[in-house]
Design a protein around this motif. Structure first.
Motif, PDB file in Angstrom:
ATOM      1  N   MET A 116      -3.349  -3.488  -4.712  1.00 23.18           N
ATOM      2  CA  MET A 116      -4.651  -3.240  -5.322  1.00 23.18           C
ATOM      3  C   MET A 116      -5.481  -2.373  -4.398  1.00 23.18           C
ATOM      4  O   MET A 116      -5.674  -2.700  -3.233  1.00 23.18           O
ATOM      5  CB  MET A 116      -5.391  -4.548  -5.609  1.00 23.18           C
ATOM      6  CG  MET A 116      -6.772  -4.322  -6.232  1.00 23.18           C
ATOM      7  SD  MET A 116      -7.673  -5.853  -6.601  1.00 23.18           S
ATOM      8  CE  MET A 116      -6.734  -6.456  -8.002  1.00 23.18           C
ATOM      9  N   HIS A 117      -5.934  -1.240  -4.925  1.00 24.46           N
ATOM     10  CA  HIS A 117      -6.898  -0.396  -4.223  1.00 24.46           C
ATOM     11  C   HIS A 117      -8.287  -0.789  -4.714  1.00 24.46           C
ATOM     12  O   HIS A 117      -8.517  -0.875  -5.911  1.00 24.46           O
ATOM     13  CB  HIS A 117      -6.671   1.085  -4.550  1.00 24.46           C
ATOM     14  CG  HIS A 117      -5.363   1.621  -4.101  1.00 24.46           C
ATOM     15  ND1 HIS A 117      -5.218   2.356  -2.953  1.00 24.46           N
ATOM     16  CD2 HIS A 117      -4.125   1.529  -4.648  1.00 24.46           C
ATOM     17  CE1 HIS A 117      -3.956   2.710  -2.815  1.00 24.46           C
ATOM     18  NE2 HIS A 117      -3.275   2.215  -3.827  1.00 24.46           N
ATOM     19  N   ASN A 166     -11.610   3.233   0.695  1.00 19.59           N
ATOM     20  CA  ASN A 166     -10.470   2.787  -0.112  1.00 19.59           C
ATOM     21  C   ASN A 166      -9.790   1.636   0.623  1.00 19.59           C
ATOM     22  O   ASN A 166      -9.076   1.839   1.594  1.00 19.59           O
ATOM     23  CB  ASN A 166      -9.490   3.941  -0.328  1.00 19.59           C
ATOM     24  CG  ASN A 166      -8.356   3.560  -1.281  1.00 19.59           C
ATOM     25  OD1 ASN A 166      -8.266   2.428  -1.740  1.00 19.59           O
ATOM     26  ND2 ASN A 166      -7.486   4.516  -1.558  1.00 19.59           N
ATOM     27  N   HIS A 167     -10.052   0.413   0.156  1.00 22.48           N
ATOM     28  CA  HIS A 167      -9.490  -0.782   0.771  1.00 22.48           C
ATOM     29  C   HIS A 167      -8.207  -1.167   0.025  1.00 22.48           C
ATOM     30  O   HIS A 167      -8.221  -1.287  -1.202  1.00 22.48           O
ATOM     31  CB  HIS A 167     -10.485  -1.940   0.710  1.00 22.48           C
ATOM     32  CG  HIS A 167     -11.815  -1.617   1.304  1.00 22.48           C
ATOM     33  ND1 HIS A 167     -12.063  -1.649   2.658  1.00 22.48           N
ATOM     34  CD2 HIS A 167     -12.980  -1.233   0.724  1.00 22.48           C
ATOM     35  CE1 HIS A 167     -13.323  -1.322   2.896  1.00 22.48           C
ATOM     36  NE2 HIS A 167     -13.893  -1.059   1.745  1.00 22.48           N
ATOM     37  N   LEU A 168      -7.145  -1.375   0.757  1.00 23.67           N
ATOM     38  CA  LEU A 168      -5.841  -1.635   0.142  1.00 23.67           C
ATOM     39  C   LEU A 168      -5.420  -3.081   0.416  1.00 23.67           C
ATOM     40  O   LEU A 168      -5.446  -3.548   1.554  1.00 23.67           O
ATOM     41  CB  LEU A 168      -4.801  -0.667   0.701  1.00 23.67           C
ATOM     42  CG  LEU A 168      -3.409  -0.719   0.081  1.00 23.67           C
ATOM     43  CD1 LEU A 168      -3.480  -0.446  -1.424  1.00 23.67           C
ATOM     44  CD2 LEU A 168      -2.501   0.317   0.739  1.00 23.67           C
ATOM     45  N   SER A 188      -3.160   9.658  -3.499  1.00 23.72           N
ATOM     46  CA  SER A 188      -2.622  10.050  -2.196  1.00 23.72           C
ATOM     47  C   SER A 188      -2.543   8.856  -1.247  1.00 23.72           C
ATOM     48  O   SER A 188      -1.586   8.719  -0.483  1.00 23.72           O
ATOM     49  CB  SER A 188      -3.462  11.167  -1.574  1.00 23.72           C
ATOM     50  OG  SER A 188      -4.789  10.739  -1.335  1.00 23.72           O
ATOM     51  N   ALA A 189      -3.542   7.978  -1.291  1.00 21.09           N
ATOM     52  CA  ALA A 189      -3.514   6.784  -0.440  1.00 21.09           C
ATOM     53  C   ALA A 189      -2.365   5.871  -0.838  1.00 21.09           C
ATOM     54  O   ALA A 189      -1.701   5.280   0.019  1.00 21.09           O
ATOM     55  CB  ALA A 189      -4.839   6.034  -0.530  1.00 21.09           C
ATOM     56  N   ASN A 190      -2.112   5.758  -2.124  1.00 18.33           N
ATOM     57  CA  ASN A 190      -1.007   4.917  -2.574  1.00 18.33           C
ATOM     58  C   ASN A 190       0.331   5.472  -2.088  1.00 18.33           C
ATOM     59  O   ASN A 190       1.205   4.728  -1.629  1.00 18.33           O
ATOM     60  CB  ASN A 190      -1.014   4.806  -4.095  1.00 18.33           C
ATOM     61  CG  ASN A 190      -0.182   3.649  -4.593  1.00 18.33           C
ATOM     62  OD1 ASN A 190      -0.493   2.495  -4.332  1.00 18.33           O
ATOM     63  ND2 ASN A 190       0.896   3.956  -5.289  1.00 18.33           N
ATOM     64  N   TYR A 211       4.438   4.308   4.475  1.00 14.89           N
ATOM     65  CA  TYR A 211       4.284   3.425   5.632  1.00 14.89           C
ATOM     66  C   TYR A 211       5.028   2.104   5.417  1.00 14.89           C
ATOM     67  O   TYR A 211       5.632   1.547   6.335  1.00 14.89           O
ATOM     68  CB  TYR A 211       2.794   3.180   5.875  1.00 14.89           C
ATOM     69  CG  TYR A 211       2.461   1.968   6.706  1.00 14.89           C
ATOM     70  CD1 TYR A 211       2.661   1.976   8.086  1.00 14.89           C
ATOM     71  CD2 TYR A 211       1.944   0.813   6.109  1.00 14.89           C
ATOM     72  CE1 TYR A 211       2.353   0.850   8.856  1.00 14.89           C
ATOM     73  CE2 TYR A 211       1.639  -0.303   6.876  1.00 14.89           C
ATOM     74  CZ  TYR A 211       1.843  -0.269   8.239  1.00 14.89           C
ATOM     75  OH  TYR A 211       1.545  -1.381   8.985  1.00 14.89           O
ATOM     76  N   ASN A 212       4.981   1.601   4.195  1.00 10.75           N
ATOM     77  CA  ASN A 212       5.595   0.318   3.857  1.00 10.75           C
ATOM     78  C   ASN A 212       6.482   0.491   2.629  1.00 10.75           C
ATOM     79  O   ASN A 212       6.059   0.213   1.504  1.00 10.75           O
ATOM     80  CB  ASN A 212       4.499  -0.730   3.588  1.00 10.75           C
ATOM     81  CG  ASN A 212       5.062  -2.103   3.268  1.00 10.75           C
ATOM     82  OD1 ASN A 212       6.259  -2.346   3.404  1.00 10.75           O
ATOM     83  ND2 ASN A 212       4.195  -3.006   2.832  1.00 10.75           N
ATOM     84  N   PRO A 213       7.720   0.951   2.803  1.00 12.66           N
ATOM     85  CA  PRO A 213       8.607   1.240   1.664  1.00 12.66           C
ATOM     86  C   PRO A 213       8.812   0.053   0.741  1.00 12.66           C
ATOM     87  O   PRO A 213       9.023   0.229  -0.471  1.00 12.66           O
ATOM     88  CB  PRO A 213       9.918   1.648   2.349  1.00 12.66           C
ATOM     89  CG  PRO A 213       9.517   2.131   3.698  1.00 12.66           C
ATOM     90  CD  PRO A 213       8.347   1.276   4.094  1.00 12.66           C
ATOM     91  N   GLU A 214       8.734  -1.167   1.267  1.00 18.10           N
ATOM     92  CA  GLU A 214       8.938  -2.351   0.433  1.00 18.10           C
ATOM     93  C   GLU A 214       7.847  -2.485  -0.632  1.00 18.10           C
ATOM     94  O   GLU A 214       8.048  -3.145  -1.653  1.00 18.10           O
ATOM     95  CB  GLU A 214       8.962  -3.609   1.307  1.00 18.10           C
ATOM     96  CG  GLU A 214      10.166  -3.671   2.253  1.00 18.10           C
ATOM     97  CD  GLU A 214      10.156  -4.943   3.076  1.00 18.10           C
ATOM     98  OE1 GLU A 214       9.215  -5.751   2.909  1.00 18.10           O
ATOM     99  OE2 GLU A 214      11.092  -5.122   3.885  1.00 18.10           O
ATOM    100  N   ALA A 215       6.703  -1.869  -0.391  1.00 16.66           N
ATOM    101  CA  ALA A 215       5.591  -1.969  -1.337  1.00 16.66           C
ATOM    102  C   ALA A 215       5.610  -0.874  -2.389  1.00 16.66           C
ATOM    103  O   ALA A 215       4.847  -0.923  -3.352  1.00 16.66           O
ATOM    104  CB  ALA A 215       4.265  -1.918  -0.588  1.00 16.66           C
ATOM    105  N   ALA A 216       6.502   0.095  -2.229  1.00 18.80           N
ATOM    106  CA  ALA A 216       6.484   1.272  -3.109  1.00 18.80           C
ATOM    107  C   ALA A 216       6.719   0.924  -4.572  1.00 18.80           C
ATOM    108  O   ALA A 216       6.205   1.599  -5.470  1.00 18.80           O
ATOM    109  CB  ALA A 216       7.521   2.282  -2.632  1.00 18.80           C
TER     110      ALA A 216
END
Length: 291
Positions: free
Chosen positions: A179-180, A191-193, A224-226, A232-237
């Protein structure tokens, strides 16, 4: 004792009383301008804090209260937040040294001028821990405490808004995934992730005042942030993703165009206002600080 919350942008601040039926309910809210054009980076000047103090006193008088508790959500750039990595078997002394060294790399002044808070720690791997650390100027904390005492308020919570937002979404959203949460202001877009309800990181974007409600710019920031976080964290893609945006009244009419330009659903946070009049566009910060 009664409880009020407050939150800030560079143009105005809000004071509110939470409702009693749900964590996203606002009973009474008030928005106040500073009367200055300072940027977010200089938002808590003495003049602005004095205006905030005077409005707190007025708000208390209007409610007929002699005392109350106060919870504060500050903009992200009013503190320094970092993750510190230490060996899993590190003792308290080693952790303290590593934390002070790591946070000192971000601070513009000596560590002694800041209050260092350790919020939590997670297992990063079999051999390391990840510790979330916040540093806030002692001078600012002293000013805020002084003002609350002048207003006959008891300071219950002082949070950076990213952690207030974490409280809010954990109490109002059961969704897993990414969630952004974007705070839109005339000079800075935050933009808080969050990943599965836990705060992960914040991207700050400077913006021109005339462009800050441009749907194309907002969509580009989100997309772009997503992508950056996915690298940075491929598991979250592959996690389901959504965005919440708040901060100014103009957002409602931007939503149809914004929805066309983003790669996932975008919403305005649902906040229930019990009284008529001006809505509290920063409500999710103050409500989160109150939780």
């Amino acid at each position: 004792m009664q409880h009020i919350g407050t939150s800030f942008t560079n143009r105005f601040f809000e004071i509110l009383i939470p409702g009693t039926s749900a964590p996203n309910e606002v009973m009474v809210s008030q928005r106040c301008d500073y009367g200055t054009n300072d940027s977010d980076y200089r938002l808590l000047t003495d003049d602005n804090l004095n205006t905030w103090r005077d409005e707190l006193k007025r708000f208390m008088t209007e409610q007929g209260w002699e005392e109350a508790r106060l919870s504060i959500a500050l903009p992200y750039n009013q503190a320094y937040v970092t993750w510190v990595y230490v060996p899993a078997d590190a003792d308290k002394s080693v952790k303290k040294q590593q934390i002070e060294w790591a946070i000192s790399q971000q601070l513009p002044a000596p560590v002694s001028e800041y209050k260092i808070s350790v919020l939590d720690e997670d297992k990063d791997s079999e051999t390391s821990l990840r510790i979330r650390v916040v540093a806030m100027e002692k001078r600012l904390i002293k000013k805020l405490i002084g003002i609350t005492r002048t207003c006959n308020l008891t300071l219950k919570a002082l949070l950076i808004n990213s952690f207030a937002l974490e409280n809010f979404i954990q109490s109002t959203h059961n969704d897993s995934g990414l969630m952004h949460i974007l705070k839109i202001t005339p000079r800075i877009i935050e933009n808080h992730l969050f990943e599965n309800g836990r705060y992960r990181q914040t991207y700050l974007h400077d913006t021109k005042q005339e462009d800050f409600t441009n749907p194309g710019q907002i969509a580009e920031i989100i997309n772009s942030a997503n992508k950056k976080y996915g690298q940075y964290n491929p598991e979250a893609a592959d996690l389901p993703t959504q965005a919440l945006i708040y901060g100014v009244d103009e957002l409602e009419h931007l939503m149809p165009e914004l929805a066309k330009k983003t790669n996932f659903p975008v919403h305005i946070p649902e906040v229930v206002h019990q009284s008529s009049g001006e809505s509290a566009v920063l409500a999710i910060e103050a409500l989160g600080a109150l939780l």
